[in-house]
Design a protein around this motif. Structure first.
Motif, PDB file in Angstrom:
ATOM      1  N   LEU A 160     -46.414 -31.816  21.296  1.00 32.80           N
ATOM      2  CA  LEU A 160     -45.402 -30.905  21.819  1.00 32.80           C
ATOM      3  C   LEU A 160     -45.965 -29.490  21.857  1.00 32.80           C
ATOM      4  O   LEU A 160     -46.841 -29.137  21.061  1.00 32.80           O
ATOM      5  CB  LEU A 160     -44.132 -30.911  20.947  1.00 32.80           C
ATOM      6  CG  LEU A 160     -43.418 -32.242  20.708  1.00 32.80           C
ATOM      7  CD1 LEU A 160     -42.318 -32.066  19.674  1.00 32.80           C
ATOM      8  CD2 LEU A 160     -42.843 -32.790  22.004  1.00 32.80           C
ATOM      9  N   VAL A 161     -45.441 -28.702  22.771  1.00 33.92           N
ATOM     10  CA  VAL A 161     -45.752 -27.276  22.829  1.00 33.92           C
ATOM     11  C   VAL A 161     -44.431 -26.514  22.881  1.00 33.92           C
ATOM     12  O   VAL A 161     -43.576 -26.805  23.720  1.00 33.92           O
ATOM     13  CB  VAL A 161     -46.613 -26.927  24.061  1.00 33.92           C
ATOM     14  CG1 VAL A 161     -46.812 -25.413  24.148  1.00 33.92           C
ATOM     15  CG2 VAL A 161     -47.962 -27.626  23.995  1.00 33.92           C
ATOM     16  N   LYS A 162     -44.280 -25.560  21.969  1.00 42.41           N
ATOM     17  CA  LYS A 162     -43.061 -24.740  21.930  1.00 42.41           C
ATOM     18  C   LYS A 162     -43.400 -23.337  22.417  1.00 42.41           C
ATOM     19  O   LYS A 162     -44.357 -22.718  21.955  1.00 42.41           O
ATOM     20  CB  LYS A 162     -42.490 -24.699  20.509  1.00 42.41           C
ATOM     21  CG  LYS A 162     -41.234 -23.855  20.376  1.00 42.41           C
ATOM     22  CD  LYS A 162     -40.521 -24.107  19.060  1.00 42.41           C
ATOM     23  CE  LYS A 162     -41.368 -23.797  17.869  1.00 42.41           C
ATOM     24  NZ  LYS A 162     -40.659 -23.970  16.581  1.00 42.41           N
TER      25      LYS A 162
ATOM     26  N   GLU B  26     -44.820 -16.128  22.309  1.00 43.11           N
ATOM     27  CA  GLU B  26     -45.303 -16.864  21.135  1.00 43.11           C
ATOM     28  C   GLU B  26     -45.387 -18.349  21.457  1.00 43.11           C
ATOM     29  O   GLU B  26     -44.508 -18.909  22.118  1.00 43.11           O
ATOM     30  CB  GLU B  26     -44.350 -16.622  19.963  1.00 43.11           C
ATOM     31  CG  GLU B  26     -44.783 -17.229  18.646  1.00 43.11           C
ATOM     32  CD  GLU B  26     -43.808 -16.899  17.537  1.00 43.11           C
ATOM     33  OE1 GLU B  26     -43.753 -17.678  16.568  1.00 43.11           O
ATOM     34  OE2 GLU B  26     -43.093 -15.877  17.638  1.00 43.11           O
ATOM     35  N   LEU B  27     -46.465 -18.972  20.983  1.00 41.66           N
ATOM     36  CA  LEU B  27     -46.712 -20.393  21.226  1.00 41.66           C
ATOM     37  C   LEU B  27     -46.935 -21.128  19.907  1.00 41.66           C
ATOM     38  O   LEU B  27     -47.532 -20.583  18.972  1.00 41.66           O
ATOM     39  CB  LEU B  27     -47.950 -20.586  22.121  1.00 41.66           C
ATOM     40  CG  LEU B  27     -47.844 -20.064  23.553  1.00 41.66           C
ATOM     41  CD1 LEU B  27     -49.229 -19.903  24.154  1.00 41.66           C
ATOM     42  CD2 LEU B  27     -47.012 -20.990  24.413  1.00 41.66           C
TER      43      LEU B  27
ATOM     44  N   GLU C 243     -35.639 -21.081  23.427  1.00 46.83           N
ATOM     45  CA  GLU C 243     -36.964 -21.651  23.188  1.00 46.83           C
ATOM     46  C   GLU C 243     -37.155 -22.892  24.071  1.00 46.83           C
ATOM     47  O   GLU C 243     -36.239 -23.684  24.257  1.00 46.83           O
ATOM     48  CB  GLU C 243     -37.128 -22.035  21.721  1.00 46.83           C
ATOM     49  CG  GLU C 243     -37.281 -20.851  20.782  1.00 46.83           C
ATOM     50  CD  GLU C 243     -37.591 -21.279  19.363  1.00 46.83           C
ATOM     51  OE1 GLU C 243     -37.982 -20.433  18.561  1.00 46.83           O
ATOM     52  OE2 GLU C 243     -37.423 -22.484  19.062  1.00 46.83           O
ATOM     53  N   MET C 244     -38.361 -23.029  24.586  1.00 46.10           N
ATOM     54  CA  MET C 244     -38.681 -24.170  25.449  1.00 46.10           C
ATOM     55  C   MET C 244     -39.684 -25.072  24.736  1.00 46.10           C
ATOM     56  O   MET C 244     -40.718 -24.603  24.258  1.00 46.10           O
ATOM     57  CB  MET C 244     -39.262 -23.669  26.784  1.00 46.10           C
ATOM     58  CG  MET C 244     -38.289 -22.830  27.594  1.00 46.10           C
ATOM     59  SD  MET C 244     -39.024 -22.130  29.108  1.00 46.10           S
ATOM     60  CE  MET C 244     -40.068 -20.844  28.385  1.00 46.10           C
ATOM     61  N   ILE C 245     -39.371 -26.349  24.654  1.00 45.99           N
ATOM     62  CA  ILE C 245     -40.254 -27.334  24.022  1.00 45.99           C
ATOM     63  C   ILE C 245     -40.592 -28.404  25.058  1.00 45.99           C
ATOM     64  O   ILE C 245     -39.692 -28.978  25.680  1.00 45.99           O
ATOM     65  CB  ILE C 245     -39.598 -27.966  22.787  1.00 45.99           C
ATOM     66  CG1 ILE C 245     -39.285 -26.889  21.741  1.00 45.99           C
ATOM     67  CG2 ILE C 245     -40.499 -29.037  22.185  1.00 45.99           C
ATOM     68  CD1 ILE C 245     -38.619 -27.417  20.489  1.00 45.99           C
ATOM     69  N   PHE C 246     -41.884 -28.649  25.231  1.00 45.11           N
ATOM     70  CA  PHE C 246     -42.339 -29.592  26.244  1.00 45.11           C
ATOM     71  C   PHE C 246     -43.157 -30.705  25.598  1.00 45.11           C
ATOM     72  O   PHE C 246     -44.005 -30.458  24.734  1.00 45.11           O
ATOM     73  CB  PHE C 246     -43.180 -28.870  27.304  1.00 45.11           C
ATOM     74  CG  PHE C 246     -42.424 -27.785  28.024  1.00 45.11           C
ATOM     75  CD1 PHE C 246     -41.595 -28.074  29.090  1.00 45.11           C
ATOM     76  CD2 PHE C 246     -42.522 -26.462  27.594  1.00 45.11           C
ATOM     77  CE1 PHE C 246     -40.889 -27.083  29.736  1.00 45.11           C
ATOM     78  CE2 PHE C 246     -41.819 -25.462  28.240  1.00 45.11           C
ATOM     79  CZ  PHE C 246     -41.004 -25.779  29.309  1.00 45.11           C
TER      80      PHE C 246
END
Length: 236
Positions: A192-194, A164-165, A207-210
């Motif tokens: 941001l992109v999660k 999921e994005l 979860e990764m947030i960039f």
């Protein structure tokens, strides 16, 4: 006479182990062996679980480093080579969906790839590994006439149960930013992109947030595209 012989040879009066003593000794030995092998099995299982945990942590680190290296430095460029000139719509290189996204980034020289690469990440089905996270790499700018595009596909994650994005940004770069399920046909990149990944073996992935370092305007993106084309054309 017998007394004298017994006193003279005391070893003749010594008796061996009884059957009960032998059975007790064998029982104790069996219990000790069972405990020993049980302990060894526990140690072996712990070692195997430890190795499996290290492998899982390494996989998370590899995936995180991939997105950190390439997604965080995504280039805000116009994708004129994929756009349909007859439609009059000019597409941005960054396109995000709930289950996939594409963006442009440079690879280091050590990777053996020159120029900007269009990176497309999409969940797909695989007969052996179930659902996988597939990464397709394609040179962003046209190559020499007659030369192939050299598209390359690699599997980033296997056994994916859920992918999921979400994208954080405003609709026009001036309003209040918020989390969105998709990022399509916009003229700038999200802030941001999660990324959320769940595996079918139940192993927890955080979860990764960039943070995308470059979120420039459409006009600046045009200048950046021209600069990138010039840079790629200058390469041997």
């Amino acid at each position: 006479m017998n007394m004298q012989k017994a006193q003279q040879y005391p070893c003749l009066t010594a008796q061996g182990f009884t059957l009960i003593e032998v059975l007790i000794a064998m029982t104790l030995l069996s219990v000790m062996m069972a405990m020993l092998f049980g302990t060894m099995k526990i140690c072996a299982d712990s070692w195997e679980k430890g190795e499996s945990k290290v492998t899982d942590v390494n996989e998370v680190a590899v995936v995180y480093n991939f997105f950190q290296r390439h997604l965080s430095t995504a280039l805000p460029l116009w994708d004129d080579f994929s756009s349909d000139p007859n439609s009059g719509i000019r597409l941005f290189s960054f396109q995000g969906k709930p289950d996939g996204l594409q963006f442009v980034s440079y690879f280091p020289a050590s990777a053996g790839k020159t120029g900007a690469q269009l990176i497309n990440i999409q969940a797909a089905r695989d007969d052996e590994d179930g659902q996988i996270l597939n990464v397709a790499l394609t040179p962003f700018f046209p190559l020499t006439t007659g030369e192939g595009w050299q598209k390359e596909e690699v599997v980033l994650v296997k056994r994916v149960a859920h992918f999921e994005l979400h994208y954080f940004g405003s609709d026009d770069q001036t309003g209040e930013p918020y989390w969105q399920d998709q990022w399509l046909e916009k003229e700038f990149q999200p802030r941001l992109v999660k990324i959320k990944i769940e595996l079918d073996n139940g192993i927890f992935w955080p979860e990764m947030i960039f943070d995308l370092k470059t979120t420039i305007s459409a006009e600046s993106a045009g200048l950046a595209t021209e600069a990138a084309v010039s840079a790629d054309s200058a390469q041997p």
